[in-house]
Design a protein around this motif. Structure first.
Motif, PDB file in Angstrom:
ATOM      1  N   ASN A 134      -0.596  -2.868   4.106  1.00 26.33           N
ATOM      2  CA  ASN A 134      -1.541  -3.538   3.198  1.00 26.33           C
ATOM      3  C   ASN A 134      -1.265  -5.033   3.068  1.00 26.33           C
ATOM      4  O   ASN A 134      -1.401  -5.620   1.983  1.00 26.33           O
ATOM      5  CB  ASN A 134      -1.505  -2.883   1.816  1.00 26.33           C
ATOM      6  N   GLY A 135      -0.864  -5.649   4.191  1.00 25.80           N
ATOM      7  CA  GLY A 135      -0.673  -7.090   4.197  1.00 25.80           C
ATOM      8  C   GLY A 135       0.639  -7.571   3.630  1.00 25.80           C
ATOM      9  O   GLY A 135       0.816  -8.779   3.401  1.00 25.80           O
ATOM     10  N   PHE A 136       1.616  -6.648   3.418  1.00 27.73           N
ATOM     11  CA  PHE A 136       2.904  -7.039   2.846  1.00 27.73           C
ATOM     12  C   PHE A 136       4.044  -6.337   3.582  1.00 27.73           C
ATOM     13  O   PHE A 136       3.883  -5.224   4.092  1.00 27.73           O
ATOM     14  CB  PHE A 136       2.976  -6.666   1.361  1.00 27.73           C
ATOM     15  N   LEU A 137       5.205  -7.015   3.601  1.00 21.75           N
ATOM     16  CA  LEU A 137       6.450  -6.386   4.016  1.00 21.75           C
ATOM     17  C   LEU A 137       7.159  -5.904   2.754  1.00 21.75           C
ATOM     18  O   LEU A 137       7.419  -6.692   1.843  1.00 21.75           O
ATOM     19  CB  LEU A 137       7.340  -7.379   4.756  1.00 21.75           C
ATOM     20  N   THR A 138       7.476  -4.604   2.694  1.00 16.14           N
ATOM     21  CA  THR A 138       8.122  -4.028   1.526  1.00 16.14           C
ATOM     22  C   THR A 138       9.245  -3.097   1.975  1.00 16.14           C
ATOM     23  O   THR A 138       9.269  -2.643   3.119  1.00 16.14           O
ATOM     24  CB  THR A 138       7.120  -3.221   0.673  1.00 16.14           C
ATOM     25  N   PRO A 139      10.208  -2.783   1.093  1.00 16.82           N
ATOM     26  CA  PRO A 139      11.230  -1.801   1.442  1.00 16.82           C
ATOM     27  C   PRO A 139      10.621  -0.415   1.560  1.00 16.82           C
ATOM     28  O   PRO A 139       9.643  -0.082   0.870  1.00 16.82           O
ATOM     29  CB  PRO A 139      12.214  -1.879   0.264  1.00 16.82           C
ATOM     30  N   ASP A 140      11.162   0.398   2.456  1.00 15.37           N
ATOM     31  CA  ASP A 140      10.704   1.781   2.603  1.00 15.37           C
ATOM     32  C   ASP A 140      11.329   2.614   1.496  1.00 15.37           C
ATOM     33  O   ASP A 140      12.521   2.929   1.534  1.00 15.37           O
ATOM     34  CB  ASP A 140      11.102   2.314   3.981  1.00 15.37           C
ATOM     35  N   SER A 141      10.524   2.970   0.514  1.00 11.36           N
ATOM     36  CA  SER A 141      11.026   3.667  -0.670  1.00 11.36           C
ATOM     37  C   SER A 141      11.397   5.113  -0.396  1.00 11.36           C
ATOM     38  O   SER A 141      12.020   5.767  -1.229  1.00 11.36           O
ATOM     39  CB  SER A 141       9.978   3.616  -1.794  1.00 11.36           C
ATOM     40  N   ASN A 158      16.329  -5.081  -1.012  1.00 14.52           N
ATOM     41  CA  ASN A 158      15.931  -5.336  -2.396  1.00 14.52           C
ATOM     42  C   ASN A 158      14.634  -4.600  -2.718  1.00 14.52           C
ATOM     43  O   ASN A 158      13.602  -4.832  -2.080  1.00 14.52           O
ATOM     44  CB  ASN A 158      15.754  -6.848  -2.597  1.00 14.52           C
ATOM     45  N   LYS A 159      14.669  -3.723  -3.697  1.00 17.03           N
ATOM     46  CA  LYS A 159      13.515  -2.872  -4.006  1.00 17.03           C
ATOM     47  C   LYS A 159      12.315  -3.657  -4.495  1.00 17.03           C
ATOM     48  O   LYS A 159      11.184  -3.149  -4.461  1.00 17.03           O
ATOM     49  CB  LYS A 159      13.920  -1.823  -5.035  1.00 17.03           C
ATOM     50  N   THR A 160      12.530  -4.874  -4.965  1.00 14.62           N
ATOM     51  CA  THR A 160      11.409  -5.674  -5.483  1.00 14.62           C
ATOM     52  C   THR A 160      10.809  -6.585  -4.409  1.00 14.62           C
ATOM     53  O   THR A 160       9.855  -7.305  -4.683  1.00 14.62           O
ATOM     54  CB  THR A 160      11.873  -6.541  -6.665  1.00 14.62           C
ATOM     55  N   MET A 161      11.363  -6.560  -3.200  1.00 12.68           N
ATOM     56  CA  MET A 161      10.873  -7.444  -2.149  1.00 12.68           C
ATOM     57  C   MET A 161       9.433  -7.132  -1.788  1.00 12.68           C
ATOM     58  O   MET A 161       9.057  -5.971  -1.592  1.00 12.68           O
ATOM     59  CB  MET A 161      11.742  -7.321  -0.893  1.00 12.68           C
ATOM     60  N   LYS A 162       8.600  -8.164  -1.717  1.00 16.61           N
ATOM     61  CA  LYS A 162       7.203  -8.009  -1.318  1.00 16.61           C
ATOM     62  C   LYS A 162       6.760  -9.321  -0.692  1.00 16.61           C
ATOM     63  O   LYS A 162       6.422 -10.279  -1.383  1.00 16.61           O
ATOM     64  CB  LYS A 162       6.322  -7.655  -2.520  1.00 16.61           C
ATOM     65  N   VAL A 163       6.807  -9.372   0.656  1.00 14.81           N
ATOM     66  CA  VAL A 163       6.536 -10.609   1.392  1.00 14.81           C
ATOM     67  C   VAL A 163       5.133 -10.545   1.989  1.00 14.81           C
ATOM     68  O   VAL A 163       4.825  -9.631   2.767  1.00 14.81           O
ATOM     69  CB  VAL A 163       7.563 -10.819   2.519  1.00 14.81           C
ATOM     70  N   PRO A 164       4.252 -11.491   1.638  1.00 13.84           N
ATOM     71  CA  PRO A 164       2.907 -11.504   2.244  1.00 13.84           C
ATOM     72  C   PRO A 164       2.993 -11.733   3.750  1.00 13.84           C
ATOM     73  O   PRO A 164       3.708 -12.620   4.206  1.00 13.84           O
ATOM     74  CB  PRO A 164       2.211 -12.678   1.549  1.00 13.84           C
ATOM     75  N   LEU A 165       2.274 -10.923   4.509  1.00 13.07           N
ATOM     76  CA  LEU A 165       2.269 -11.055   5.969  1.00 13.07           C
ATOM     77  C   LEU A 165       1.168 -12.027   6.378  1.00 13.07           C
ATOM     78  O   LEU A 165       0.156 -11.664   6.977  1.00 13.07           O
ATOM     79  CB  LEU A 165       2.077  -9.682   6.615  1.00 13.07           C
ATOM     80  N   THR A 166       1.379 -13.277   6.022  1.00 13.67           N
ATOM     81  CA  THR A 166       0.450 -14.350   6.336  1.00 13.67           C
ATOM     82  C   THR A 166       1.208 -15.427   7.082  1.00 13.67           C
ATOM     83  O   THR A 166       2.107 -16.055   6.516  1.00 13.67           O
ATOM     84  CB  THR A 166      -0.160 -14.941   5.051  1.00 13.67           C
ATOM     85  N   PRO A 167       0.895 -15.649   8.360  1.00 10.87           N
ATOM     86  CA  PRO A 167      -0.168 -15.027   9.161  1.00 10.87           C
ATOM     87  C   PRO A 167       0.141 -13.579   9.522  1.00 10.87           C
ATOM     88  O   PRO A 167       1.173 -13.056   9.120  1.00 10.87           O
ATOM     89  CB  PRO A 167      -0.195 -15.907  10.412  1.00 10.87           C
ATOM     90  N   THR A 208      10.574 -14.542   6.867  1.00 11.12           N
ATOM     91  CA  THR A 208       9.831 -15.789   6.733  1.00 11.12           C
ATOM     92  C   THR A 208       8.748 -15.807   7.802  1.00 11.12           C
ATOM     93  O   THR A 208       8.996 -16.225   8.937  1.00 11.12           O
ATOM     94  CB  THR A 208      10.748 -17.013   6.898  1.00 11.12           C
ATOM     95  N   PRO A 209       7.544 -15.326   7.493  1.00  7.06           N
ATOM     96  CA  PRO A 209       6.479 -15.315   8.500  1.00  7.06           C
ATOM     97  C   PRO A 209       6.011 -16.724   8.828  1.00  7.06           C
ATOM     98  O   PRO A 209       5.862 -17.562   7.946  1.00  7.06           O
ATOM     99  CB  PRO A 209       5.366 -14.499   7.835  1.00  7.06           C
ATOM    100  N   ASN A 210       5.794 -16.972  10.124  1.00 11.86           N
ATOM    101  CA  ASN A 210       5.362 -18.309  10.522  1.00 11.86           C
ATOM    102  C   ASN A 210       4.887 -18.267  11.972  1.00 11.86           C
ATOM    103  O   ASN A 210       5.113 -17.290  12.686  1.00 11.86           O
ATOM    104  CB  ASN A 210       6.506 -19.314  10.389  1.00 11.86           C
TER     105      ASN A 210
END
Length: 248
Positions: free
Chosen positions: A123-130, A138-147, A182-184
């Protein structure tokens, strides 16, 4: 999408426009059919840039297989990377990507004596596999996959699908290492061609793909014009070279 860079000569009388092709997980510019199933082994070693003395060495085993995602009909590419050091498994990576686009879906990484990390690209984010017990992310990590990124852990496999056809081509590739999120876009250039000697009798014609990291650091990849595989890499950073050489 394409990015245009203008290079102006010192005289100021002439400008030349160099075209840069944008490559991401949405625009379908990779030649995915070039990626083949199989396993490649690489000798990876560091040398001192002044003395040439080898300071470290490892073996990498990288495998690609095709399958279907459990619980769905989605065709996927399965990547497995075994990193051996001192005759033991130092790092073990398993990653899943979409078969048609190489868009990442998940990755699990075991670091020997250090941590276990699991990620989801969803859904457009990098998150930990719960769902993974013992996950050290880190359970709170939520990195936007932009680009829209590719998994940088699969860089050499991704390079095999680049639409390379001439020296001077430039590619801005959307990459992210999930362990350093760090998406880039990163700029790679086809810097030339070279006959890479395997021994005294056999050589393979290769494209030279180069990235400059800044401050004199760089990496160059030898990509076979016949099989599209990465056969060699040389990287310079902080006074030392690192090599990756495909074993036969």
């Amino acid at each position: 999408m394409r990015i245009l860079y203008t290079l102006i000569l010192l005289t100021g009388t002439l400008s030349v426009t160099a075209q840069v092709d944008t490559i991401n997980a949405r625009n379908n510019r990779l030649l995915i059919d070039r990626l083949k199933e199989g396993t490649a082994k690489y000798l990876v070693y560091n040398t001192d840039s002044l003395t040439g003395i080898v300071t470290a060495s490892d073996i990498w085993e990288r495998s690609i297989t095709f399958g279907v995602l459990s619980g769905s009909n989605q065709a996927v590419t399965l990547f497995e990377w075994k990193w051996y050091r001192n005759e033991s498994l130092f790092r073990h990576v398993k990653a899943v990507s979409d078969r048609k686009t190489l868009a990442p879906i998940s990755e699990n990484t075991l670091f020997k004596g250090f941590a276990f990390a699991g990620y989801r690209f969803d859904n457009g984010f990098l998150t930990p596999d719960s769902t993974l017990q013992g996950n050290r992310v880190n359970k709170t990590m939520k990195v936007p996959l932009t680009p829209a990124v590719f998994n940088w852990e699969l860089d050499m496999e991704t390079f095999s699908t680049l639409p390379i056809n001439s020296v001077g081509q430039k590619f801005a590739i959307a990459f992210m290492d999930p362990n350093n999120p760090t998406p880039n876009y990163y700029l790679y250039e086809v810097a030339g061609t070279e006959n890479l000697a395997l021994n005294k009798e056999v050589s393979i014609k290769c494209w030279l793909l180069k990235i400059n990291y800044g401050n004199g650091a760089y990496a160059q990849f030898w990509i076979s014009q016949q099989s599209n595989e990465v056969l060699k890499m040389r990287e310079y950073f902080n006074g030392s070279y690192r090599y990756k050489v495909k074993l036969y």
